[in-house]
Design a protein around this motif. Structure first.
Motif, PDB file in Angstrom:
ATOM      1  N   THR A 123       1.006  -1.204  -0.072  1.00  0.00           N
ATOM      2  CA  THR A 123      -0.002   0.042   0.068  1.00  0.00           C
ATOM      3  C   THR A 123       0.964   1.346  -0.108  1.00  0.00           C
ATOM      4  O   THR A 123       0.698   2.123  -0.734  1.00  0.00           O
ATOM      5  CB  THR A 123      -0.805   0.049   1.413  1.00  0.00           C
ATOM      6  OG1 THR A 123      -1.616  -1.446   1.310  1.00  0.00           O
ATOM      7  CG2 THR A 123      -1.885   1.220   1.132  1.00  0.00           C
ATOM      8  N   THR A 124       1.767   1.146   1.043  1.00  0.00           N
ATOM      9  CA  THR A 124       2.816   2.507   1.064  1.00  0.00           C
ATOM     10  C   THR A 124       3.400   2.530  -0.365  1.00  0.00           C
ATOM     11  O   THR A 124       3.640   3.829  -1.017  1.00  0.00           O
ATOM     12  CB  THR A 124       3.780   2.387   2.153  1.00  0.00           C
ATOM     13  OG1 THR A 124       3.082   1.797   3.213  1.00  0.00           O
ATOM     14  CG2 THR A 124       4.320   3.416   2.413  1.00  0.00           C
ATOM     15  N   ASN A 125       4.139   1.528  -0.907  1.00  0.00           N
ATOM     16  CA  ASN A 125       4.854   1.582  -2.129  1.00  0.00           C
ATOM     17  C   ASN A 125       3.817   2.198  -3.099  1.00  0.00           C
ATOM     18  O   ASN A 125       4.488   2.957  -4.195  1.00  0.00           O
ATOM     19  CB  ASN A 125       5.384   0.257  -2.383  1.00  0.00           C
ATOM     20  CG  ASN A 125       6.566  -0.258  -1.471  1.00  0.00           C
ATOM     21  OD1 ASN A 125       7.161   0.762  -0.945  1.00  0.00           O
ATOM     22  ND2 ASN A 125       6.976  -1.417  -1.343  1.00  0.00           N
ATOM     23  N   ALA A 126       2.730   1.851  -3.411  1.00  0.00           N
ATOM     24  CA  ALA A 126       1.897   2.229  -4.297  1.00  0.00           C
ATOM     25  C   ALA A 126       1.609   3.692  -4.401  1.00  0.00           C
ATOM     26  O   ALA A 126       1.813   4.372  -5.481  1.00  0.00           O
ATOM     27  CB  ALA A 126       0.327   1.632  -4.410  1.00  0.00           C
ATOM     28  N   VAL A 127       1.344   4.111  -3.166  1.00  0.00           N
ATOM     29  CA  VAL A 127       1.222   5.551  -2.909  1.00  0.00           C
ATOM     30  C   VAL A 127       2.418   6.505  -3.311  1.00  0.00           C
ATOM     31  O   VAL A 127       2.315   7.353  -4.254  1.00  0.00           O
ATOM     32  CB  VAL A 127       0.600   6.157  -1.631  1.00  0.00           C
ATOM     33  CG1 VAL A 127       0.557   7.526  -1.523  1.00  0.00           C
ATOM     34  CG2 VAL A 127      -0.705   5.253  -1.228  1.00  0.00           C
ATOM     35  N   VAL A 128       3.419   6.060  -2.784  1.00  0.00           N
ATOM     36  CA  VAL A 128       4.931   6.754  -2.897  1.00  0.00           C
ATOM     37  C   VAL A 128       5.283   6.709  -4.434  1.00  0.00           C
ATOM     38  O   VAL A 128       5.516   7.669  -5.053  1.00  0.00           O
ATOM     39  CB  VAL A 128       5.777   6.152  -1.998  1.00  0.00           C
ATOM     40  CG1 VAL A 128       7.228   6.780  -2.653  1.00  0.00           C
ATOM     41  CG2 VAL A 128       5.638   6.200  -0.656  1.00  0.00           C
ATOM     42  N   SER A 129       5.210   5.545  -5.185  1.00  0.00           N
ATOM     43  CA  SER A 129       5.794   5.448  -6.523  1.00  0.00           C
ATOM     44  C   SER A 129       4.635   6.071  -7.490  1.00  0.00           C
ATOM     45  O   SER A 129       4.967   6.909  -8.309  1.00  0.00           O
ATOM     46  CB  SER A 129       5.697   3.771  -7.031  1.00  0.00           C
ATOM     47  OG  SER A 129       4.510   3.243  -6.764  1.00  0.00           O
ATOM     48  N   ALA A 130       3.309   5.996  -7.135  1.00  0.00           N
ATOM     49  CA  ALA A 130       2.313   6.749  -7.979  1.00  0.00           C
ATOM     50  C   ALA A 130       2.381   7.959  -7.721  1.00  0.00           C
ATOM     51  O   ALA A 130       2.522   8.980  -9.052  1.00  0.00           O
ATOM     52  CB  ALA A 130       0.563   6.448  -7.695  1.00  0.00           C
ATOM     53  N   SER A 131       2.855   8.681  -6.503  1.00  0.00           N
ATOM     54  CA  SER A 131       2.863  10.132  -6.572  1.00  0.00           C
ATOM     55  C   SER A 131       4.191  10.486  -7.187  1.00  0.00           C
ATOM     56  O   SER A 131       4.069  11.504  -7.980  1.00  0.00           O
ATOM     57  CB  SER A 131       3.181  10.609  -5.012  1.00  0.00           C
ATOM     58  OG  SER A 131       1.879  10.120  -4.419  1.00  0.00           O
ATOM     59  N   ILE A 132       5.336   9.916  -7.046  1.00  0.00           N
ATOM     60  CA  ILE A 132       6.402  10.257  -7.679  1.00  0.00           C
ATOM     61  C   ILE A 132       6.273  10.274  -9.298  1.00  0.00           C
ATOM     62  O   ILE A 132       6.792  11.243 -10.077  1.00  0.00           O
ATOM     63  CB  ILE A 132       7.736   9.584  -7.311  1.00  0.00           C
ATOM     64  CG1 ILE A 132       8.057   9.918  -5.792  1.00  0.00           C
ATOM     65  CG2 ILE A 132       9.260   9.741  -7.929  1.00  0.00           C
ATOM     66  CD1 ILE A 132       8.977   8.947  -5.002  1.00  0.00           C
ATOM     67  N   LEU A 133       6.064   9.004  -9.835  1.00  0.00           N
ATOM     68  CA  LEU A 133       5.681   9.117 -11.171  1.00  0.00           C
ATOM     69  C   LEU A 133       4.571  10.297 -11.511  1.00  0.00           C
ATOM     70  O   LEU A 133       4.885  10.843 -12.751  1.00  0.00           O
ATOM     71  CB  LEU A 133       4.951   7.444 -11.502  1.00  0.00           C
ATOM     72  CG  LEU A 133       5.907   6.615 -11.431  1.00  0.00           C
ATOM     73  CD1 LEU A 133       5.336   5.365 -11.690  1.00  0.00           C
ATOM     74  CD2 LEU A 133       7.176   6.779 -12.493  1.00  0.00           C
ATOM     75  N   ILE A 134       3.797  10.316 -11.051  1.00  0.00           N
ATOM     76  CA  ILE A 134       2.754  11.679 -11.361  1.00  0.00           C
ATOM     77  C   ILE A 134       3.702  12.781 -11.500  1.00  0.00           C
ATOM     78  O   ILE A 134       3.582  13.672 -12.528  1.00  0.00           O
ATOM     79  CB  ILE A 134       1.628  11.657 -10.339  1.00  0.00           C
ATOM     80  CG1 ILE A 134       0.584  10.725 -10.657  1.00  0.00           C
ATOM     81  CG2 ILE A 134       1.008  13.311 -10.654  1.00  0.00           C
ATOM     82  CD1 ILE A 134      -0.474  10.619  -9.648  1.00  0.00           C
TER      83      ILE A 134
END
Lengths: 261, 257
Positions: B232-243
């Motif tokens: 869950t954490t990785n999903a949010v962090v990676s999605a935010s950075i990629l955005i």
């Protein structure tokens, strides 16, 4: 006893599977006769689950062959894989019910999604299958989280038999149940498998359960089948590994690895 | 510990991750988006990803529009350029803040929810169960989420644009003493069609990233509750950075004239 058909339904030839440096299956050879009930026993981490998943095609073996009715299914993909998959039913250890769907839709899932049966008709079939495992139609509208462990197993069993499969796999069907519920589930397994006329492969480390559901028993140890015979022979197998296992002795030739890796 | 070995391990880990992600991306697009389509699942995801994100996105846009008006007014008075407040608010919201903030807020909400749901399905063998019932998880789980992300994010951003500009308008009229008619006229006169469409194109990409990251980390979670938490954490962090990274790349492409 059901009639004993001599032809081989499922055959494993030298099936191997490793995860990284750890070899889990080290050349499994096994033949399962049509409409027989084979129970595979073995300690935790001996590769039972991996073998089951290789048979149904959830895992791809690194080597060897899995033959169903003489057809090599090891490398099937896409539509061919679907065709083979539709001949299987599987009851998972934790039942693995879809918790976002009501019970009846769980049972009917393979019919609706896999075979395109209409929802109304699938619901009728689901209620019928639920009755077959001793659950009333009112259970159909509940969600899996509202059911006890034993009831979840029953629903899982109803789902596994819903599409009338030829082969049913049971992954530790009695684990996590009290002994009485375990015996009830075992009885259900025996009767439903007979009604459907399917070949059954179960894995368990519960010997009481194995004696109730098995025609034949195979023991897996260190990724190999070390003994295979009928359930009547198991007490006189002459195999020290089997003896240690069925009597649950701490001392003997079997060394348990504590780490799962 | 040998520092070179440490560096090598990190590099190998990154390469393996990039490889896994590429394979997942391929499966998601070529399996997940081709028929057969699970319309019912898609409808559920439209509601969960799009409709249920409306309050979060609306509130974010409203306050951002308001604070933008205040800050530009403060900055503008130093150059006697207060009259630009309305047009700069409109530009800022439609080009950047609407899509990016909506993307980040939805990433927090939706990527996490997708990763947690699919991760739990993974560790409780529900994904294996799908396969045994002749249902492709890429088509049943991933496809509907990606379609819903790509379609609903631009719709959310249209609403965010409107509410954001409205937030600036309310602050402008009530706190900064602008004339209502003049404020609106300036907003409409200076806003170009391209300002809005570029934001919508970006947001569609953000929607793809959000759904993909949620699904990817969910599918690769293992090890029980802790593994799902990590996914869950990785999903949010990676999605935010990629955005944020994709936003920069797309902005420089879309506005290079």
């Amino acid at each position: 006893m059901a009639e004993r058909d001599t032809d081989i339904h499922i055959e494993l030839r030298g099936v191997r599977k490793s995860f990284g440096p750890k070899t889990v299956l080290d050349g499994i050879d096994l033949k399962v006769r049509r409409r027989s009930s084979l129970v595979i026993i073995g300690g935790s981490g001996s590769g039972k689950s991996v073998m089951l998943k290789c048979i149904i095609g959830l895992l791809h073996p690194d080597g060897g062959q899995v033959l169903i009715d003489g057809e090599d299914t090891t490398n099937l993909k896409g539509r061919d894989r679907d065709r083979v998959m539709s001949r299987f039913g599987m009851l998972f250890q934790s039942a693995a019910l879809f918790d976002s769907l009501p019970v009846w839709e769980n049972v009917a899932f393979g019919l609706i999604q896999g075979r395109g049966v209409s929802r109304r008709k699938a619901r009728d079939i689901a209620i019928e299958k639920l009755a077959q495992v001793g659950l009333g139609s009112e259970v159909g509208d509940l969600y899996p989280a509202e059911l006890s462990g034993g009831m979840q197993k029953r629903v899982g069993l109803a789902r596994a038999i819903a599409a009338s499969p030829e082969i049913i796999l049971f992954d530790e069907p009695t684990t996590g149940l009290d002994p009485i519920m375990g015996a009830i589930i075992d009885e259900l397994i025996v009767s439903t498998v007979r009604d459907v006329g399917a070949t059954a492969i179960s894995i368990t480390h519960d010997m009481a359960s194995a004696r109730r559901i098995a025609d034949e028993v195979a023991m897996i140890y260190h990724g190999k089948i070390i003994w295979h015979g009928s359930i009547d022979e198991i007490d006189h197998s002459g195999n020290p590994y089997v003896d240690q296992f069925i009597h649950g002795r701490a001392e003997g030739p079997i060394r348990m690895s504590v780490l799962k890796e | 510990m040998n520092p070179l070995a440490q560096i090598g391990r990190v590099v190998l880990h990154l390469l393996a991750e990039a490889g896994r992600l590429s394979l997942f991306l391929r499966d998601a697009v070529f399996m997940g988006l081709l028929p057969r389509w699970y319309i019912r699942q898609m409808a559920i995801q439209f509601v969960r990803i799009g409709y249920n994100s409306l309050p979060v996105v609306g509130l974010t846009a409203f306050f951002t529009g308001g604070v933008l008006a205040l800050q530009i007014y403060i900055g503008g008075t130093r150059f006697n350029a207060e009259s630009l407040v309305s047009s700069i608010v409109a530009l800022g919201i439609t080009r950047e803040l609407g899509p990016v903030l909506a993307g980040l807020m939805v990433a927090g909400r939706v990527s996490a929810a997708i990763a947690a749901e699919i991760g739990t399905m993974k560790v409780t063998e529900q994904i294996d169960a799908l396969v045994t019932l002749s249902t492709n998880p890429m088509k049943y789980l991933v496809g509907p989420r990606i379609v819903a992300g790509v379609v609903t994010l631009p719709l959310l951003v249209v609403i965010a644009d409107i509410i954001g500009i409205m937030g600036g308008y309310i602050v402008g009229i009530h706190s900064l003493g602008f004339n209502s008619g003049a404020y609106l006229k300036n907003t409409v006169d200076f806003l170009e069609f391209k300002d809005v469409t570029s934001g919508l194109i970006k947001s569609a990409v953000f929607g793809f990233i959000i759904a993909l990251m949620g699904c990817y980390h969910g599918f690769h979670s293992r090890g029980g509750a802790q593994g799902v938490g990590r996914a869950t954490t990785n999903a949010v962090v990676s999605a935010s950075i990629l955005i944020l990274a994709a936003n920069y790349v797309m902005t420089s492409l879309l506005f290079s004239e």
